[in-house]
Design a protein around this motif. Structure first.
Motif, PDB file in Angstrom:
ATOM      1  N   VAL A 156       8.171  -5.805   3.066  1.00 35.33           N
ATOM      2  CA  VAL A 156       7.240  -4.784   2.555  1.00 35.33           C
ATOM      3  C   VAL A 156       6.744  -5.315   1.213  1.00 35.33           C
ATOM      4  O   VAL A 156       7.467  -5.272   0.214  1.00 35.33           O
ATOM      5  N   MET A 157       5.495  -5.814   1.199  1.00 34.95           N
ATOM      6  CA  MET A 157       4.999  -6.544   0.040  1.00 34.95           C
ATOM      7  C   MET A 157       3.737  -5.888  -0.517  1.00 34.95           C
ATOM      8  O   MET A 157       2.902  -5.378   0.225  1.00 34.95           O
ATOM      9  N   GLY A 158       3.595  -5.948  -1.866  1.00 33.16           N
ATOM     10  CA  GLY A 158       2.585  -5.150  -2.543  1.00 33.16           C
ATOM     11  C   GLY A 158       1.180  -5.688  -2.578  1.00 33.16           C
ATOM     12  O   GLY A 158       0.237  -4.914  -2.762  1.00 33.16           O
ATOM     13  N   CYS A 159       0.999  -7.009  -2.419  1.00 28.79           N
ATOM     14  CA  CYS A 159      -0.360  -7.524  -2.523  1.00 28.79           C
ATOM     15  C   CYS A 159      -0.457  -8.900  -1.876  1.00 28.79           C
ATOM     16  O   CYS A 159       0.504  -9.375  -1.261  1.00 28.79           O
ATOM     17  N   VAL A 160      -1.600  -9.528  -2.039  1.00 31.64           N
ATOM     18  CA  VAL A 160      -1.844 -10.789  -1.331  1.00 31.64           C
ATOM     19  C   VAL A 160      -1.267 -12.013  -2.047  1.00 31.64           C
ATOM     20  O   VAL A 160      -1.362 -13.128  -1.544  1.00 31.64           O
ATOM     21  N   VAL A 161      -0.631 -11.811  -3.239  1.00 27.44           N
ATOM     22  CA  VAL A 161      -0.099 -12.990  -3.932  1.00 27.44           C
ATOM     23  C   VAL A 161       1.013 -13.635  -3.105  1.00 27.44           C
ATOM     24  O   VAL A 161       0.911 -14.789  -2.697  1.00 27.44           O
ATOM     25  N   ASN A 162       2.088 -12.850  -2.862  1.00 22.45           N
ATOM     26  CA  ASN A 162       3.181 -13.365  -2.039  1.00 22.45           C
ATOM     27  C   ASN A 162       3.272 -12.640  -0.697  1.00 22.45           C
ATOM     28  O   ASN A 162       4.084 -12.997   0.149  1.00 22.45           O
TER      29      ASN A 162
ATOM     30  N   SER B 141      11.436  -6.857  -0.093  1.00 21.90           N
ATOM     31  CA  SER B 141      10.368  -6.030  -0.686  1.00 21.90           C
ATOM     32  C   SER B 141      10.157  -6.465  -2.121  1.00 21.90           C
ATOM     33  O   SER B 141      11.108  -6.809  -2.824  1.00 21.90           O
ATOM     34  N   CYS B 142       8.910  -6.442  -2.542  1.00 21.24           N
ATOM     35  CA  CYS B 142       8.608  -6.941  -3.886  1.00 21.24           C
ATOM     36  C   CYS B 142       8.832  -5.836  -4.912  1.00 21.24           C
ATOM     37  O   CYS B 142       8.878  -4.658  -4.568  1.00 21.24           O
ATOM     38  N   PRO B 143       8.960  -6.202  -6.182  1.00 15.50           N
ATOM     39  CA  PRO B 143       9.248  -5.181  -7.208  1.00 15.50           C
ATOM     40  C   PRO B 143       8.008  -4.372  -7.618  1.00 15.50           C
ATOM     41  O   PRO B 143       8.137  -3.420  -8.384  1.00 15.50           O
ATOM     42  N   THR B 144       6.857  -4.733  -7.088  1.00 18.20           N
ATOM     43  CA  THR B 144       5.531  -4.191  -7.457  1.00 18.20           C
ATOM     44  C   THR B 144       5.170  -4.628  -8.880  1.00 18.20           C
ATOM     45  O   THR B 144       6.043  -4.943  -9.693  1.00 18.20           O
ATOM     46  N   CYS B 145       3.871  -4.627  -9.147  1.00 15.68           N
ATOM     47  CA  CYS B 145       3.384  -4.907 -10.501  1.00 15.68           C
ATOM     48  C   CYS B 145       1.962  -4.356 -10.592  1.00 15.68           C
ATOM     49  O   CYS B 145       1.513  -3.638  -9.692  1.00 15.68           O
ATOM     50  N   GLY B 146       1.274  -4.728 -11.623  1.00 22.53           N
ATOM     51  CA  GLY B 146      -0.061  -4.180 -11.841  1.00 22.53           C
ATOM     52  C   GLY B 146      -1.079  -4.574 -10.780  1.00 22.53           C
ATOM     53  O   GLY B 146      -2.196  -4.018 -10.738  1.00 22.53           O
ATOM     54  N   ARG B 147      -0.747  -5.510  -9.918  1.00 20.97           N
ATOM     55  CA  ARG B 147      -1.675  -5.893  -8.851  1.00 20.97           C
ATOM     56  C   ARG B 147      -1.605  -4.958  -7.651  1.00 20.97           C
ATOM     57  O   ARG B 147      -2.503  -4.973  -6.804  1.00 20.97           O
ATOM     58  N   CYS B 148      -0.524  -4.202  -7.548  1.00 22.87           N
ATOM     59  CA  CYS B 148      -0.283  -3.413  -6.328  1.00 22.87           C
ATOM     60  C   CYS B 148      -1.250  -2.228  -6.279  1.00 22.87           C
ATOM     61  O   CYS B 148      -1.397  -1.493  -7.256  1.00 22.87           O
ATOM     62  N   GLN B 149      -1.880  -2.015  -5.111  1.00 19.86           N
ATOM     63  CA  GLN B 149      -2.870  -0.935  -4.993  1.00 19.86           C
ATOM     64  C   GLN B 149      -2.482   0.102  -3.928  1.00 19.86           C
ATOM     65  O   GLN B 149      -3.334   0.793  -3.393  1.00 19.86           O
TER      66      GLN B 149
HETATM   67 FE1  SF4 Z   1       3.014  -7.864  -7.729  1.00 14.03          FE
HETATM   68 FE2  SF4 Z   1       1.936  -8.653  -5.455  1.00 14.03          FE
HETATM   69 FE3  SF4 Z   1       4.162  -9.860  -6.317  1.00 14.03          FE
HETATM   70 FE4  SF4 Z   1       4.277  -7.397  -5.390  1.00 14.03          FE
HETATM   71  S1  SF4 Z   1       3.711  -9.242  -4.233  1.00 14.03           S
HETATM   72  S2  SF4 Z   1       5.182  -8.128  -7.303  1.00 14.03           S
HETATM   73  S3  SF4 Z   1       2.359  -6.538  -6.050  1.00 14.03           S
HETATM   74  S4  SF4 Z   1       2.151  -9.891  -7.314  1.00 14.03           S
END
Ligand code: SF4
Length: 353
Positions: free
Chosen positions: A300-306, A267-275
């Motif tokens: 469980v990933m927060g956005c389309v980057v990774n 799971s990603c740490p989340t960041c400002g891209r996560c919606q």
């Molecule tokens: Fe941020 Fe997206 Fe990476 Fe999660 S996967 S940390 S939301 S860039």
């Protein structure tokens, strides 16, 4: 990760569970119930086994506990190790009551004749012994030696005990030399594996603290050693419910690719891209995965980057977008799901695996 090959130690059989000599690194813990309460202790033994213990240690602190200990040994689903301090006669009782292994610190048993009585009885009964040297209870002759570091004292004491046992033709030995700090632990066990390469080593950072600190200290200390091929069995010591201990031990072994039990959550740490509100989603997924025993990977990933990359590499995964997520299974996109259905949809697919 480049791992050193596992050290080839002499194999010891503990009630049918092998330690060392190429056997899987065994996970153990210790009950904290009163041994006189056989029902409570057996209930905790079962909890520890369900959490992944191959062996369970139970203290035998008094004569009054012997009959209860006998019942625990008879009814336990895994071999029981008797933890003995000070009174060699309790070690003899433990052997008679069905212990598969003893844990003793010869330094606190008294004169050699008492230690020898235990060695001989264990040898006759086919019971293994862990020589458990501890920084907090080194025998005085070693503790007071000037000019030696603590790891040197622990190793010196360990070597002398092992030599004594072997001189008495007792070879079913497992050895531990524990300290509460990580650098001492690493230096001590590295030296032991050089000085006594044939002896299976029981790893542990003792008195490591409560859950978070103990997990960190054990992960670093034991992780370094295991990555170097050192260690045949391990106990993570936490000031916490003992059921937490095997979970941490399995986590360490899984991270290193040494033994795997249960799922891995990416799971990603989340960041400002996560919606989406990802943290509670990941926490709930992690909680529900505790009931899953198969070695699957879940992302469980927060956005389309990774997200799509990790989710498609996992057995099941989600890559979130704005208020929704793409659900993946073994590299294929299955469907788009709304944020409030992510967890249930993920587990529907996990259950179908
Ligand atoms: Fe941020 Fe997206 Fe990476 Fe999660 S996967 S940390 S939301 S860039």
């Amino acid at each position: 990760m480049a791992m050193l090959p596992r050290e080839k130690t002499r194999q010891v059989n503990v009630g049918g569970v092998t330690i060392g000599g190429g056997a899987p690194v065994r996970v153990q813990s210790m009950t904290c119930t009163r041994t006189t309460d056989a029902d409570a202790t057996l209930a905790q033994v079962h909890e520890l086994v369900d959490a992944g213990c191959d062996l369970v240690r139970v203290t035998l602190p008094s004569r009054e506990a012997v009959e209860s200990f006998r019942r625990i040994c008879a009814e336990s689903p895994v071999p029981i190790i008797a933890d003995i301090h000070f009174d060699y006669r309790l070690a003899l009782c433990a052997i008679d009551a069905g212990a598969a292994k003893l844990r003793i610190n010869p330094g606190n048993i008294g004169d050699w004749s008492r230690v020898d009585a235990v060695i001989d009885a264990a040898g006759e009964a086919g019971v293994a012994i862990r020589i458990g040297v501890n920084a907090g209870s080194l025998e005085r002759s070693v503790a007071e030696q000037d000019g030696l570091t603590l790891p040197e004292k622990l190793v010196d004491s360990s070597v002398r005990f092992v030599q004594h046992f072997e001189d008495r033709a007792f070879t079913d030995i497992v050895l531990s030399a524990k300290a509460h700090d990580v650098p001492t632990t690493i230096e001590t066990y590295r030296s032991l594996s050089r000085e006594l390469p044939h002896i299976p080593l029981h790893l542990g950072v003792t008195e490591a603290g409560t859950s978070l600190q103990g997990t960190i200290k054990s992960s670093v200390g034991l992780g370094v050693l295991l990555a170097e091929g050192i260690g045949d069995t391990m106990r993570v010591s936490l000031t916490a419910d003992p059921v937490e201990e095997p979970a941490v031990a399995w986590g360490i072994l899984s991270c290193l690719g040494i033994r795997r039990r249960g799922p891995e959550l990416v799971s990603c740490p989340t960041c400002g891209r996560c919606q989406v509100d990802l943290i509670p989603i990941a926490q709930e997924v992690s909680r529900r995965l505790q009931d899953v025993t198969s070695p699957i990977s879940v992302a469980v990933m927060g956005c389309v980057v990774n997200g799509p990359g990790e989710a498609s590499d996992a057995d099941v995964g989600v890559a979130c977008g704005k208020g929704s997520a793409l659900l993946f299974k073994r590299g294929e996109v299955l469907r788009k799901v709304p944020e409030d259905a992510i967890i249930d949809e993920l587990f529907r697919e996990i259950e179908s695996l």
